[in-house]
Design an enzyme around this catalytic site. Structure first.
Site, mmCIF file in Angstrom:
data_model
loop_
_atom_site.group_PDB
_atom_site.id
_atom_site.type_symbol
_atom_site.label_atom_id
_atom_site.label_comp_id
_atom_site.label_asym_id
_atom_site.label_seq_id
_atom_site.Cartn_x
_atom_site.Cartn_y
_atom_site.Cartn_z
ATOM 1 N N HIS A 125 0.832 -1.218 0.000
ATOM 2 C CA HIS A 125 0.000 0.000 0.000
ATOM 3 C C HIS A 125 0.861 1.260 0.000
ATOM 4 O O HIS A 125 1.978 1.277 0.509
ATOM 5 C CB HIS A 125 -1.013 -0.006 1.140
ATOM 6 C CG HIS A 125 -0.451 0.017 2.526
ATOM 7 N ND1 HIS A 125 -0.091 1.186 3.169
ATOM 8 C CD2 HIS A 125 -0.215 -0.989 3.417
ATOM 9 C CE1 HIS A 125 0.337 0.900 4.393
ATOM 10 N NE2 HIS A 125 0.276 -0.402 4.573
ATOM 11 N N ASP A 147 0.074 4.429 1.235
ATOM 12 C CA ASP A 147 -0.071 5.440 2.289
ATOM 13 C C ASP A 147 0.674 5.030 3.551
ATOM 14 O O ASP A 147 1.076 3.871 3.707
ATOM 15 C CB ASP A 147 -1.548 5.674 2.607
ATOM 16 C CG ASP A 147 -2.255 4.406 3.058
ATOM 17 O OD1 ASP A 147 -2.005 3.338 2.467
ATOM 18 O OD2 ASP A 147 -3.055 4.462 4.014
ATOM 19 N N ASP A 207 6.286 1.122 6.789
ATOM 20 C CA ASP A 207 4.947 0.562 6.643
ATOM 21 C C ASP A 207 4.125 1.528 5.799
ATOM 22 O O ASP A 207 3.606 2.512 6.306
ATOM 23 C CB ASP A 207 4.313 0.370 8.021
ATOM 24 C CG ASP A 207 2.848 -0.060 7.973
ATOM 25 O OD1 ASP A 207 2.404 -0.526 6.916
ATOM 26 O OD2 ASP A 207 2.171 0.100 9.003
ATOM 27 N N GLU A 245 -4.891 2.316 2.871
ATOM 28 C CA GLU A 245 -4.922 1.113 3.701
ATOM 29 C C GLU A 245 -5.045 1.475 5.171
ATOM 30 O O GLU A 245 -5.766 0.815 5.926
ATOM 31 C CB GLU A 245 -3.647 0.292 3.454
ATOM 32 C CG GLU A 245 -3.641 -1.087 4.102
ATOM 33 C CD GLU A 245 -3.050 -1.108 5.503
ATOM 34 O OE1 GLU A 245 -3.127 -2.163 6.153
ATOM 35 O OE2 GLU A 245 -2.520 -0.081 5.962
ATOM 36 N N GLU A 246 -4.343 2.527 5.581
ATOM 37 C CA GLU A 246 -4.246 2.854 6.998
ATOM 38 C C GLU A 246 -5.535 3.443 7.583
ATOM 39 O O GLU A 246 -5.654 3.574 8.791
ATOM 40 C CB GLU A 246 -3.086 3.826 7.239
ATOM 41 C CG GLU A 246 -1.703 3.286 6.851
ATOM 42 C CD GLU A 246 -1.230 2.175 7.781
ATOM 43 O OE1 GLU A 246 -1.997 1.743 8.654
ATOM 44 O OE2 GLU A 246 -0.084 1.732 7.624
ATOM 45 N N ASP A 299 3.512 -6.504 3.451
ATOM 46 C CA ASP A 299 3.152 -5.553 4.506
ATOM 47 C C ASP A 299 3.343 -6.131 5.910
ATOM 48 O O ASP A 299 2.755 -5.650 6.865
ATOM 49 C CB ASP A 299 1.694 -5.102 4.314
ATOM 50 C CG ASP A 299 1.333 -3.895 5.155
ATOM 51 O OD1 ASP A 299 2.250 -3.206 5.648
ATOM 52 O OD2 ASP A 299 0.127 -3.639 5.341
ATOM 53 N N HIS A 336 3.712 2.993 13.205
ATOM 54 C CA HIS A 336 2.619 3.887 13.617
ATOM 55 C C HIS A 336 3.035 4.772 14.787
ATOM 56 O O HIS A 336 2.182 5.377 15.433
ATOM 57 C CB HIS A 336 1.332 3.122 13.983
ATOM 58 C CG HIS A 336 0.714 2.386 12.843
ATOM 59 N ND1 HIS A 336 -0.541 1.808 12.923
ATOM 60 C CD2 HIS A 336 1.146 2.132 11.586
ATOM 61 C CE1 HIS A 336 -0.835 1.228 11.770
ATOM 62 N NE2 HIS A 336 0.184 1.404 10.946
#
Length: 425
Positions: free
Chosen positions: A25, A27, A64, A94-95, A118, A400
């Protein structure tokens, strides 16, 4: 949607091999340290290398899932790579709920084997994951003018982290900790609340601004709450702190005493953390909720949570519980970004190839596991009949969060392993 699909023909001799889908992904979760003014839409990340780890100064790194994009693009550009036909799929959003994968039209994809890039642990093959959704509770409160000392209660120093991979590590949720301390404070009238930036990241900072009758008495409460929090979280949160600052009396728009207590009660009643563990897979979180975003501004209070479960019925029940909570407090409830669990396949030829190739490449056995975090594989499996999917990735840590880092040597090994797998396919 903004998704991108790129096709690359097979290398010579592999033209009759079935196509393989490679997917990641585009983003990233955008989190920065307090006091920074980084604009993720235009400012470049300040990358550093510390030994074997690449990091970003004061922000999330975006390993990520930028590493997947980098690996797939490198493979598309590599004329020496040996592989079957490749269908490279890059998804958006995705996030915030796997929206890109959910909206992707898969009719043009011929591959029935999918390698998602991922994952965050080298040597681990992920074959199943939880489903989830984002749930929002909104409650409107009237404001009235009142006078009192303007106080700020701030929770800071939390570790933060990924609400799927790290929800069971005993980390503090700053928003929930803020609510617990406010519950112990008498004579306050809320002006605002804030905490967290993403529903799928454990918030490490939160703040309440309120009018108070006796700030000195509240300082005693703060000290007790901080002491109790440090004792409760221990080594998991070594820098956790609560701070109270008071300014001279002012007249401000604030919630009434009764509405203040209602808002604080709503915050405290919102569930958070691990709710159940899997009975089939030891150590696997089955159902959880992360209160990721807390906001009270101009009388409008909102709570945004990331709900995850590998059991669809439990996910639905938790969302229904949040809906009832909103109704009990006279608020509204909404749900979006729902995605299904990715169920385990008892027979998987792709998994067999991946495990064998890892053994031949490294001399070690690969770990095959299910995870509590959300991956897009479940959505692809629902769209492509008979899809055989797995997920791999290099070592990433503390994604994150502003501590996010990625191992340089692990990227090199994972890259070599991916090339080996494609040769086998």
């Amino acid at each position: 949607m903004g998704n991108v699909v790129i096709w690359k023909p097979a290398s010579p001799g592999y033209e009759d091999h079935p196509a393989v889908i490679l997917q990641g992904h585009l983003d990233m979760v955008c989190v920065q340290e307090s006091g920074m003014n980084h604009d993720f839409e235009k400012d470049p990340l300040e990358l550093t290398v510390d030994g074997d780890w690449v990091k970003a100064r004061g922000t999330t790194l975006g390993g990520d899932n930028g590493v997947a994009v980098a690996m797939i693009m490198a493979l598309l550009d590599d004329a020496s790579a040996v592989h079957p036909p490749i269908e490279a799929v890059f998804t958006v959003d995705e996030e915030i709920g796997l929206l890109g994968a959910n909206g992707l039209d898969c009719a043009d994809l011929r591959g029935r084997k999918l390698i998602n890039l991922d994952s965050e642990d080298e040597g681990v093959l992920t074959v199943s994951c939880a489903g989830g959704s984002r749930c929002d509770i909104v409650k409107e409160f009237p404001l009235t003018e009142a006078e009192g000392a303007v106080c700020t209660l701030a929770v800071s120093g939390g570790q933060g982290g990924h609400s799927g991979m790290e929800i069971n590590k005993g980390l503090a949720n700053a928003g929930k900790l803020l609510g617990a301390c406010l519950k112990e404070m008498d004579g306050v009238r809320l002006i605002s609340l804030s905490g967290g930036l993403q529903d799928n990241a454990i918030p490490k900072e939160a703040e309440a601004v309120f009018l108070a009758e006796d700030p000195a008495a509240l300082e005693v409460v703060r000290e007790r709450c901080e002491s109790e929090a440090r004792a409760a979280f221990g080594a998991a949160e070594p820098t956790l702190s609560l701070a109270l600052a008071a300014a001279p009396a002012q007249r401000r728009q604030a919630l009434s005493p009764a509405d203040t207590q209602s808002a604080i009660a709503l915050l405290n009643d919102c569930p958070n953390g691990v709710l159940s563990m899997s009975q089939d897979i030891p150590g696997l979180v089955q159902t959880s909720l992360n209160l990721g975003i807390l906001c009270l501004k101009d009388g409008r209070m909102s709570l945004s949570s990331s709900v995850r479960s590998s059991v669809a019925a439990e996910k639905d029940a938790l969302c229904a519980r949040l809906e009832k909570l909103a109704a009990r407090y006279g608020g509204s409830f909404s749900q979006r970004g729902a995605y299904p669990p990715w169920e385990y396949r008892r027979e998987s030829p792709l998994r067999d190839v991946m495990v064998r190739a890892y053994r031949e490449t490294t001399g070690r056995e690969m770990v095959v596991e299910a995870i509590h975090a959300g991956l897009e594989c479940g959505l692809f499996a629902g769209k492509i009949p008979g899809l055989d999917a797995v997920s791999i990735g290099p070592d990433l840590r503390d994604v994150h969060s502003t501590r996010e880092r990625m191992s340089v040597s692990s990227v090199a090994r994972t890259w070599a392993y991916l090339r080996k797998v494609l040769e086998e396919l």
